[in-house]
Scaffold this active site. Structure first.
Site, mmCIF file in Angstrom:
data_model
loop_
_atom_site.group_PDB
_atom_site.id
_atom_site.type_symbol
_atom_site.label_atom_id
_atom_site.label_comp_id
_atom_site.label_asym_id
_atom_site.label_seq_id
_atom_site.Cartn_x
_atom_site.Cartn_y
_atom_site.Cartn_z
ATOM 1 N N CYS A 1 62.697 57.249 64.514
ATOM 2 C CA CYS A 1 62.311 56.197 65.232
ATOM 3 C C CYS A 1 61.745 55.631 65.852
ATOM 4 O O CYS A 1 60.498 54.986 64.978
ATOM 5 C CB CYS A 1 63.974 56.228 66.297
ATOM 6 S SG CYS A 1 63.910 57.373 67.123
ATOM 7 N N ASN B 1 58.285 46.359 66.530
ATOM 8 C CA ASN B 1 57.148 47.201 66.937
ATOM 9 C C ASN B 1 56.144 47.167 66.882
ATOM 10 O O ASN B 1 54.716 47.564 67.383
ATOM 11 C CB ASN B 1 57.774 48.382 65.853
ATOM 12 C CG ASN B 1 58.836 49.806 67.373
ATOM 13 O OD1 ASN B 1 59.066 49.554 68.579
ATOM 14 N ND2 ASN B 1 60.113 48.816 67.352
ATOM 15 N N ARG C 1 67.368 58.957 80.528
ATOM 16 C CA ARG C 1 69.028 58.321 79.896
ATOM 17 C C ARG C 1 69.905 58.576 81.121
ATOM 18 O O ARG C 1 70.752 57.437 81.096
ATOM 19 C CB ARG C 1 69.660 59.366 78.125
ATOM 20 C CG ARG C 1 67.886 58.838 77.420
ATOM 21 C CD ARG C 1 68.263 57.689 76.815
ATOM 22 N NE ARG C 1 66.743 57.159 76.468
ATOM 23 C CZ ARG C 1 65.701 56.907 76.410
ATOM 24 N NH1 ARG C 1 66.010 56.304 77.500
ATOM 25 N NH2 ARG C 1 64.766 56.623 75.771
ATOM 26 N N ASN D 1 68.952 50.257 68.833
ATOM 27 C CA ASN D 1 68.082 50.569 69.906
ATOM 28 C C ASN D 1 68.990 50.722 71.601
ATOM 29 O O ASN D 1 70.509 50.707 71.197
ATOM 30 C CB ASN D 1 67.164 49.891 70.582
ATOM 31 C CG ASN D 1 66.991 48.659 70.803
ATOM 32 O OD1 ASN D 1 68.454 48.162 71.867
ATOM 33 N ND2 ASN D 1 66.684 47.492 71.282
ATOM 34 N N TRP E 1 63.072 60.120 69.902
ATOM 35 C CA TRP E 1 64.291 61.356 71.091
ATOM 36 C C TRP E 1 65.274 60.814 71.250
ATOM 37 O O TRP E 1 65.948 61.498 71.665
ATOM 38 C CB TRP E 1 62.948 61.686 72.120
ATOM 39 C CG TRP E 1 62.750 60.039 72.995
ATOM 40 C CD1 TRP E 1 63.294 59.407 73.392
ATOM 41 C CD2 TRP E 1 61.376 59.781 73.698
ATOM 42 N NE1 TRP E 1 62.369 58.101 73.731
ATOM 43 C CE2 TRP E 1 61.341 59.006 73.988
ATOM 44 C CE3 TRP E 1 60.430 60.895 73.710
ATOM 45 C CZ2 TRP E 1 59.995 57.909 74.810
ATOM 46 C CZ3 TRP E 1 59.084 60.168 74.479
ATOM 47 C CH2 TRP E 1 59.348 59.452 74.713
ATOM 48 N N ASP E 2 65.304 59.877 70.327
ATOM 49 C CA ASP E 2 66.845 59.417 70.498
ATOM 50 C C ASP E 2 68.080 58.790 69.401
ATOM 51 O O ASP E 2 68.205 60.624 68.346
ATOM 52 C CB ASP E 2 67.037 57.861 71.191
ATOM 53 C CG ASP E 2 66.130 57.885 72.786
ATOM 54 O OD1 ASP E 2 66.702 58.003 73.684
ATOM 55 O OD2 ASP E 2 65.659 56.932 73.203
ATOM 56 N N LYS F 1 65.010 62.006 76.552
ATOM 57 C CA LYS F 1 64.639 62.020 77.665
ATOM 58 C C LYS F 1 66.123 62.519 78.313
ATOM 59 O O LYS F 1 66.882 60.854 79.327
ATOM 60 C CB LYS F 1 64.056 60.926 77.982
ATOM 61 C CG LYS F 1 62.877 61.077 77.254
ATOM 62 C CD LYS F 1 61.687 59.483 77.706
ATOM 63 C CE LYS F 1 61.976 58.288 78.024
ATOM 64 N NZ LYS F 1 61.238 57.312 78.190
#
Lengths: 621, 607
Positions: B374, B288, B420, B313, B378-379, B416
């Site tokens: 992460c 990242n 998603r 992911n 948000w996941d 999201k």
């Protein structure tokens, strides 16, 4: 020193503080008593029995032992069977290989009984209410050019067919189910997953758990046995055909399949006493070679005949019980304890290879005269191992007796002719077919002979995919009907439905114990309420009032509930009742191998008390 | 229960079917004999004779009805009786199958891929472009946003006694946690979504951090998602904070404000070391950096330790569930089921998420504050914080508390959902799609399995949530974040899923629930205990017996009823006993009187 137990406990002892001599002695002592070959006489059972006087009365409380001709007659009457009870072997005059008492198709003649030492002789297992029945036999090895055994077999087949509507299907289990050696191999692989003595190893193996499980094939063997049993059930229930299952020896997979069939079809065997009677009938009297199969004596030359066939049966029962909990009067704990008890060499139940073997040994070992054989407890005397409270855990709080119990048994066995009339006509039941069989018997025999090695003798298409799709249809048809826990039960055989017997295999592994959770959390609440209901009912009874409702939760025993209720103040874990969480480390198990060095301390708590008190010593692997 | 495709869900208590009690008169689809009641605001668009190619019972002739909310199919014959009831929102993809010249029976028709683990195939007559109109209509109504139409949630006229939008009030929830304290304050800095457009308006931050500090920190966190408090332990004051990755980049940038900010979080309860849980595998965290992100280096964040939790992911998860679908639909893989299951890695991912959450919860109970992130926070972050909170705080294990948890950690903090799930969007191959929320609900299900008495809600609630995650009937899961919901007036124009649930709360309750307030729940994150959620993932398969109630539950309810009955009788008896003179009389007239005779007849009946 690391000890692996047959019930899958692992003990680690440090000998670093013991004198070398003592350490050696301990080690040798264990090896001597547990692993070295010995004679049957040396088993603990005999020293135990000699030193314990055991009241005869209590022994045969209610479990039907099938050690008398009356027991057999009664069971045949119960299922409305119509076969010939043979009691001529009560002193093993016919053959030592045959059980003391047994039942054969009614037109088997006296001389047929003794031919081939009982091989090929169809032994009655159970009669379906339609009149057709299940038989099992030890197959006669076919010698080429020798027509005699084949002629005999055909005669026996005809005898079976005559039992009901001139129909018979045979199944050679040796052809379609794994051999006893394969069962052992698979189980040995399977059991390694649970003989884990440290956390690191445990979590390392966790990621590959499903594929390892798959590769050892144990669950698949369970599935195959259940599937075979369903096939047989289909023949009996749907086609009303007599079934003869056979294998070499006739007392391993035949026992597994025949007892499973009876469990699925007959709710009586799903009660505690019924189940124990079933084990007596099919396994003990049926001549399963418990001694050789569990190799209590650790004889080298018997090592290859060792095989956990009985455990395999219990595994299958567990699957049924998991899928249809309320149908069984006994609990998961009961099955687990029973599976452990096989290795407790105290009970006569699992010590011998067959009736005559038992009779010989017990007479020979008797300290008294020949008149009374040695008096040993059977495994069904649970009070030898467990106190009342513990025994209450054997009953399943989900089970409720069928309303109007007394009359229902009779009701379900409708008179034969009624049943037949209501059946759709199918090829082998129509009169022409009957006539065909009678008149052109030779012709049919030829066909029989040709199809001898095929799966089902009279099924025109004998390919296995056919069979499995027919089983599938049978299951689906059954499934669309409302589920009756007191009627026919079929297991779902799909991948997700066949599972690992968690209680038996995971109970000693600290890392997978769910503190305050597991199914027991729910069941104990059911038991609690059951206890209250039973208490209330007793109070009502005291008031002399009989209830209008149909006695759903109404067994007059409340102990089950109270014992668990009393414990519910203590936090139960998923390993209940085998491990209690007294000195629990309140730390979650974190499945990362990096963190594991911190957690090896858990051993002591891990081995917390087991429920059994006063049981015999466990033999060691 | 003979219907092949929808074993349970065509019954009256179908979560998809549960309609409001207010509206008595409604249009019904003209169906004989069974009519499906339309929801208020639901309108019929088209109906057509069609052949449903049922994977379980073969081709089934019948009629399909399409409304602006659902696709409904009913077989013409009673045997096999097949009904389908699919909210259009659950449809992910509609395709034509075969052409006008295709040979073979039933080769011309429609192929529909659903988001809820099933595929539907319909066959039509080849002549006269018979599928054109139905395809066009289905395509428009299944993907309304791609065609300038409204989602059904905006058309629905449903009314409920309870207003589900009032379930979650952030201030109330923070007050319940004991906030603010002298170390933590509530800030309205994000009132206009200026600090962070994907965060809620009300945030809890360290008392010591000024609004200026927050602004500075937000420049160093991906999408401005600064570390904010999610949960605080009442006794030891340890906190769970959530955020996105720091913008370290290839050059290894540092930000003094961010470093100080994290240290302030640590200080708040006097923890010696702050633990930062980076949900990603370390390799991904490093990778990242190339796109400007990264992780907190040991040397820069002095009093913090960084732990990677190895959770993959969204793309990995999407593929994993796709593989799972392959082995369970339409038929359950027969040979080597367990190996196939393992090769999907679905349960392995569940295990990693759960064990991550266990570590978070364990740290908190040990009195150490943690920061979880992460990449964007948000996941995986939402999964970890909400699961850890579920383990730590028994309030979230109640029916209402669980709704608050979802509203807070998932909805308000900008998981999201729109991207998603792709509500109303025709672009089925969108790389943003991923079953992260499904995976979370699966984790919750695993916990309820392991602790059957610890949750006030039952499996049905979880199924209902997942059904309406896709259905677009309620506004609850629409849009990506609070600001988007604000713009689209979700609260005023749509109904909340919690309105439905809370208006009929008894059917979502677990009878075995035993409240234990102070208990931390640690599930066992071992493959030995994790199991496939068969009743959800394989529910379309008729071989999986769908029970309205588990036998254990059924038995329990029976016993409870019996207990009440006995208690009542006993009371009556004691009453009659206390008046000895009347005992004779009452015995003959009371309902009990019939029982002895009845009992005797039982014994004598020959059947």
């Amino acid at each position: 020193m690391i000890i692996h137990c047959k019930d899958l406990r692992v003990f680690q002892f440090s000998l670093s503080f013991s004198k070398e001599e003592d350490a050696k002695k301990i080690f040798q002592g264990i090896v001597h008593h547990c692993l070295e070959p010995k004679s049957l006489r040396c088993l603990f059972a005999f020293s135990y029995c000699e030193n314990t006087s055991y009241p005869e009365v209590q022994r045969k409380k209610q479990t039907v032992m099938f050690d008398s001709v009356e027991d057999w007659i009664q069971d045949m009457k119960r299922t409305k069977g119509n076969c010939r009870v043979v009691s001529e072997n009560s002193n093993f005059e016919l053959s030592p290989k045959l059980p003391q008492f047994f039942i054969v198709p009614s037109n088997v003649s006296d001389e047929d009984l003794t031919k081939y030492q009982g091989k090929g002789l169809p032994m009655w297992c159970w009669s379906h209410h339609s009149g057709c029945a299940l038989f099992k036999t030890a197959s006669i090895p076919l010698v080429q050019e020798d027509n005699v055994p084949q002629t005999y077999m055909e005669k026996m087949l005809t005898a079976v067919a005559h039992n009901h509507l001139y129909s018979v299907k045979t199944e050679d289990l040796s052809d379609t189910l794994p051999a006893v050696q394969d069962i052992l191999l698979s189980y040995n692989k399977f059991k390694q997953f649970f003989l884990i003595d440290n956390t690191t190893e445990f979590w390392m193996s966790d990621m590959k758990w499903f594929s390892s499980l798959d590769n050892c094939g144990w669950l698949d063997i369970i599935r195959q046995c259940l599937q075979k049993a369903v096939e047989v059930v289909e023949c009996l229930e749907k086609e009303n055909t007599n079934v003869l299952i056979m294998e070499e020896g006739g007392s391993d997979l035949c026992c597994v399949v025949s007892s499973l069939v009876q469990l699925m079809l007959d709710p009586y065997y799903r009660t505690l006493l019924g189940f124990q009677s079933l084990v007596q009938k099919e396994w003990v009297a049926g001549g399963h070679a418990f001694l050789d199969r569990s190799n209590h004596l650790h004889l080298k030359d018997k090592a290859e005949s060792q095989s956990p066939v009985f455990l395999l049966f219990l595994e299958c029962v567990w699957q049924l019980q998991q899928q249809h909990g309320p149908a069984f009067q006994f609990s998961e704990t009961y099955l687990t304890v029973l599976s452990d008890s096989v290795h407790v060499p105290v009970f006569t139940t699992f010590l011998f290879n067959n009736d005559s073997h038992r009779d010989n040994i017990l007479r020979a070992e008797s300290p008294h005269t020949q008149r009374s054989p040695l008096n040993c407890p059977t495994v069904w005397d649970w009070s030898v191992q467990f106190d009342c409270k513990a025994q209450d855990l054997f009953t399943n709080p989900l089970y409720s007796e069928k309303p109007k119990q007394d009359t229902s048994v009779r009701k379900s066995y409708r008179p034969k002719h009624l049943r037949q009339l209501s059946l759709p006509s199918s090829a082998f039941k129509t009169p022409p077919k009957k006539g065909f069989f009678k008149d052109e018997a030779d012709n049919l025999k030829k066909i029989l002979g040709v199809k001898r090695l095929s799966r089902w003798m009279l099924s025109p298409s004998s390919e296995s995919p056919q069979t499995s799709s027919s089983v599938r249809e049978f299951y689906e048809a059954w499934q669309t009907k409302p589920l009756d826990y007191h009627g026919l039960l079929l297991p779902c055989l799909d991948g997700p439905s066949i599972r690992v017997w968690m209680q038996r295999y995971l109970r000693w592994i600290h890392d997978v114990q769910i503190l305050g959770g597991g199914p027991v959390a729910m069941l104990s609440k059911v038991s609690e309420i059951l206890g209250e209901v039973q208490e209330l009912q007793r109070q009502l009874d005291r008031h002399g009032c009989t209830l209008t409702s149909n006695h759903k939760g109404a067994r007059p025993r409340a102990k089950t509930a109270s014992v668990i209720a009393a414990r519910s103040s203590v936090r139960l874990s998923s390993s209940f009742p085998f491990v209690t969480s007294r000195n629990w480390l309140f730390k979650p198990a974190i499945p990362t191998s990096l963190l594991q060095s911190l957690m090896v301390t858990g051993m002591a708590g891990n081995l917390a008390d087991r429920e059994d008190d006063g049981g015999g010593p466990e033999s060691l692997v | 229960m003979a219907s092949a495709s929808i074993p349970v869900y065509n019954c009256s208590n179908n979560p998809l079917e549960n309609s409001s009690s207010q509206n008595a008169s409604r249009e019904s689809l003209k169906m004989e004999p069974l009519a499906v009641t339309l929801l208020p605001g639901e309108e019929r668009v088209i109906d057509k004779d069609i052949m449903y190619i049922c994977p379980f019972s073969g081709p089934v002739k019948g009629k399909v009805f399409i409304t602006n909310y659902r696709l409904y199919f009913k077989s013409a014959d009673a045997d096999p009786s097949v009904t389908l009831n699919v909210p259009l929102g659950a449809i992910g993809r509609v395709e034509k199958m075969g052409g006008a010249s295709s040979r073979g029976e039933n080769s011309y028709g429609l192929d529909i891929t659903c988001k809820d683990m099933r595929n539907l195939r319909f066959a039509l007559k080849q002549e006269g472009h018979s599928r054109r109109d139905i395809f066009d209509i289905l395509f428009r109504y299944a993907f309304p946003l791609s065609h300038g139409l409204f989602l059904f949630a905006y058309l629905s006229q449903e009314k409920y006694e309870e207003n589900g939008w009032s379930v979650y009030k952030p201030m109330e929830e923070f007050r319940r946690q004991g906030l603010p304290t002298d170390k933590w304050r509530i800030t309205f800095i994000n009132d206009n979504y200026e600090l962070c457009d994907t965060y809620p308006t009300i945030l809890v931050v360290p008392f010591k951090a000024t609004e200026e500090d927050l602004r500075k920190v937000s420049t160093f966190r991906s999408r401005g998602r600064i570390p904010v408090l999610s949960w605080i332990h009442r006794e030891n004051q340890a906190v769970i904070c959530r955020c996105s990755q720091p913008l370290v980049g290839m050059s290894g940038k540092r930000n003094k404000d961010d470093e100080r900010y994290l240290d302030v979080i640590r200080e708040a309860n006097g923890t010696a070391k702050l633990t930062i849980y980076d949900a990603r595998p370390s390799v991904n965290a490093v990778a990242n950096k190339a796109t400007g992100g990264g992780y907190e280096g040991d040397d820069t964040y002095q009093n913090a330790e960084l732990v990677f939790l190895d959770i993959h992911n969204i793309h990995v998860m999407r593929e994993s569930l796709k593989k799972l679908k392959d082995i369970v639909y339409p038929n359950v893989e027969e040979s080597h089921w367990l190996s196939s299951l393992e090769s999907t890695h679905w349960l392995e991912h569940i295990k990693l998420v759960l064990s991550g959450a266990i570590q978070v919860a364990d740290k908190i109970s040990g009195g150490n504050s943690v920061v979880v992130h992460c990449s964007d926070g948000w996941d995986r972050t939402a999964q970890l914080t909400s699961l850890a909170m579920l383990m730590l705080d028994s309030h979230y294990r109640t029916l209402r508390g669980f709704q608050v948890l979802l509203e807070k950690e998932w909805i308000s903090f900008g998981h999201k959902f729109a991207s998603r799930i792709g509500h109303g969007d025709k672009n089925h191959a969108d790389q943003d799609r991923s079953p992260i929320f499904v995976q979370f609900i699966d984790c919750v299900w695993q916990m309820t399995k392991q602790f059957p008495t610890a949750f006030e809600f039952n499996e049905r609630l979880l199924m209902t949530i997942l059904d309406h995650l896709f259905s677009c009937r309620f506004g609850t899961f629409l849009y990506n974040c609070e600001s988007a919901r604000h713009t689209n007036e979700v609260r005023s124009k749509t109904v909340s899923l919690w309105s439905l649930v809370n208006s009929d709360s008894t059917s979502y309750l677990n009878p075995f629930y035993t409240p234990e307030s102070s208990r931390v729940l640690y599930p066992v994150a071992s493959m030995r205990h994790l199991e496939l959620w068969v009743t959800y993932y394989i529910r379309w398969n008729p071989r999986i017996r769908q029970q309205q109630q588990s036998p254990v539950e059924q038995r329990y309810m029976e016993l409870l009823a019996l207990r009440d009955e006995y208690l009542k009788k006993l009371e009556e008896l004691q009453l009659t006993d206390s008046s000895p003179n009347s005992s004779h009389l009452s015995n003959s007239s009371a309902p009990n009187a019939a029982s002895p005779t009845q009992h005797i007849t039982h014994l004598h009946t020959p059947f």
